[in-house]
Every structure is written in C-alpha cells, then in structure tokens.
Design a protein around this motif. Structure first.
Motif, short mmCIF file in Angstrom:
data_model
loop_
_atom_site.label_atom_id
_atom_site.label_comp_id
_atom_site.label_asym_id
_atom_site.label_seq_id
_atom_site.Cartn_x
_atom_site.Cartn_y
_atom_site.Cartn_z
N GLU A 90 -27.83 -37.29 33.55
CA GLU A 90 -26.46 -37.42 34.15
C GLU A 90 -26.46 -36.90 35.52
OE1 GLU A 90 -25.94 -37.33 29.74
OE2 GLU A 90 -27.18 -36.08 31.09
N ASN A 91 -27.53 -36.21 36.04
CA ASN A 91 -27.39 -35.87 37.62
C ASN A 91 -28.87 -35.94 38.09
OD1 ASN A 91 -28.59 -33.32 36.64
ND2 ASN A 91 -26.75 -32.27 36.18
N PHE A 116 -37.71 -33.68 28.31
CA PHE A 116 -36.65 -33.68 26.97
C PHE A 116 -35.19 -33.42 27.59
CE2 PHE A 116 -40.94 -32.67 25.50
CZ PHE A 116 -41.10 -33.34 24.31
N ILE A 117 -34.48 -34.14 26.76
CA ILE A 117 -33.03 -34.17 26.88
C ILE A 117 -32.27 -33.46 25.78
CG2 ILE A 117 -33.41 -36.38 28.58
CD1 ILE A 117 -32.14 -37.85 26.06
N GLY A 136 -25.26 -19.91 40.04
CA GLY A 136 -24.56 -20.89 40.59
C GLY A 136 -24.81 -22.38 40.42
N GLY A 137 -25.76 -22.73 41.57
CA GLY A 137 -25.90 -24.18 41.50
C GLY A 137 -26.75 -24.81 40.29
N LYS A 138 -27.41 -23.89 39.71
CA LYS A 138 -28.24 -24.43 38.49
C LYS A 138 -27.30 -24.52 37.31
CE LYS A 138 -32.90 -24.11 36.42
NZ LYS A 138 -34.19 -23.24 36.59
N PHE A 139 -26.33 -23.51 37.24
CA PHE A 139 -25.56 -23.64 36.14
C PHE A 139 -24.67 -24.79 36.25
CE2 PHE A 139 -21.69 -21.66 33.84
CZ PHE A 139 -22.05 -22.14 32.69
N ASP A 144 -23.50 -30.30 33.07
CA ASP A 144 -23.55 -31.83 32.87
C ASP A 144 -24.40 -32.28 31.30
OD1 ASP A 144 -22.15 -32.39 35.22
OD2 ASP A 144 -23.85 -32.91 36.35
N ILE A 145 -24.93 -31.42 30.92
CA ILE A 145 -25.45 -31.58 29.55
C ILE A 145 -24.74 -31.68 28.64
CG2 ILE A 145 -27.33 -30.77 28.04
CD1 ILE A 145 -28.74 -29.24 30.08
#
Length: 206
Positions: A90-91, A116-117, A136-139, A144-145
């Motif tokens: 998704e991103n 893996f997804i 922050g940014g990673k969360f 989007d998962i």
C-alpha cells in the motif's frame, strides 16, 4: 511523508523494488526501502556504542520472543524474528520489524519469496536513536497494513511498553504499561505476558 530514520544509503536518488531486492540479498546489513529510496538501518555496532543498549535490546528480544513461542504454540498465529522482511504494498515500504506475528501461512509478494505481507501484530524494541522514528513515521506507514491489529513498542531505557490497538471504530488506541507488576495483554492473539517476563535478566527488572 519523509522518513527521518534510518539514513539514506547508496547515494542514488531512486531505485526500483527489483534493484533494492537484488542489493539486499548481497548486503551484509539490512536496509529499508520506501518510494524508491533505500535507508540504512541501525546495526548492533551502533547500539554497542550506547551504554547497555545492545545487551538490553537482546535480552528483551529473547524474553519476548520466547514467551510468544510458548504462548502461541499450536495456534494459527506464529512469531517471526528480525530476519523476516515485511513489505507493505500500500505504501511500498520494505522493512524488518523486531518481531512479526503472522496468522495462517505467511504470504510472500510475487516479486520475492523472502518478503512477506499482512502481519497481524508487530513489535519494535526501541533503541535510543530510532525510538522517535518507530513511534512516528514508521507507525504511520505500518497503519497502512490492512491486517494489522496491534503495534507494540518496548523500551530499553525504562520499564515502558506502549500497545497501540485498532478498536472497533478503526481508530488506534494506546495503552501504556510502566510497572513491572503489570501484564501486557494482546487481545488479537488472546494472550498476555507479564512485564516481569519481558524485562527479566535486565537491570530494569530490579
């Protein structure tokens, strides 16, 4: 969105997913990929420069991963360690969470059988230099998962576990654990883990 951690690697402006995957197979250190850019992840050498950070990180990982293995034995959801590469189609993000929980048979992407997804739960064990990125940014990218139900951050500096959970209204809620007497609950997996087990063998446990 602009990633603040880790630092850009290789010096080229844009890479394809195929170029990233090819380089990653030959690399001696892990890298993240996001929208054409490749980012250097923190290695243990950098952690070792910080007093006690590497030891506590390793101890907490071993404690937590061991508890998850025991509590999920025989269940359809299983934990995987930091060598399990995650992709978020998704991103575009490719990354390596400290611990990923996949329910059912883990599904890889068509381009790569080692990426893996669709994890259900993700854990990050915080280091001093990546804690703000993980929060922050990673969360933001992890959100989007579509299958993700819980995101759990475990501190290495103090007794502190932050559990973000997706509620019935599709909003993320935070529950924070700051005492060794508390027990982390993981509703999506129907398990709980005492903080004394998570922080066992660390000086933070006394």
């Amino acid at each position: 969105m602009e990633l603040q951690e880790p630092v850009v690697a290789y010096g080229k402006n844009k890479f394809t997913v195929e170029e990233y995957l090819q380089m990653e197979k030959a690399a001696t250190e892990r890298h993240e990929y996001y929208q054409g850019e490749i980012f250097q992840m923190m290695g243990h050498g950098e952690l070792l420069a910080m007093s006690g950070a590497a030891n506590r990180h390793n101890m907490i990982f071993t404690n937590l991963f061991g508890e998850l293995i025991i509590k999920l034995k025989g269940e359809s959801c299983r934990p995987f360690g930091p060598d399990m590469r995650l992709n978020i189609p998704e991103n575009t993000l490719f990354t390596y969470p400290d611990i990923s929980i996949y329910c059912g048979e883990p599904q890889n992407i068509p381009e790569d059988e080692e990426s893996f997804i669709r994890p259900a739960v993700l854990f990050e064990i915080l280091s001093p230099s990546t804690r703000e990125y993980d929060r922050g940014g990673k969360f933001k990218l992890y959100r989007d998962i579509p299958t993700l139900r819980e995101y759990i951050l475990v501190d290495t500096i103090s007794v502190n576990v932050e559990a973000f959970r997706l509620n019935s209204n599709k909003h993320w809620e935070l529950e924070e654990y700051t005492k060794l007497s508390q027990t982390l609950t993981i509703p999506s997996l129907a398990i709980s883990i005492p903080l004394t087990e998570i922080y066992a063998t660390t000086r933070l446990a006394y």
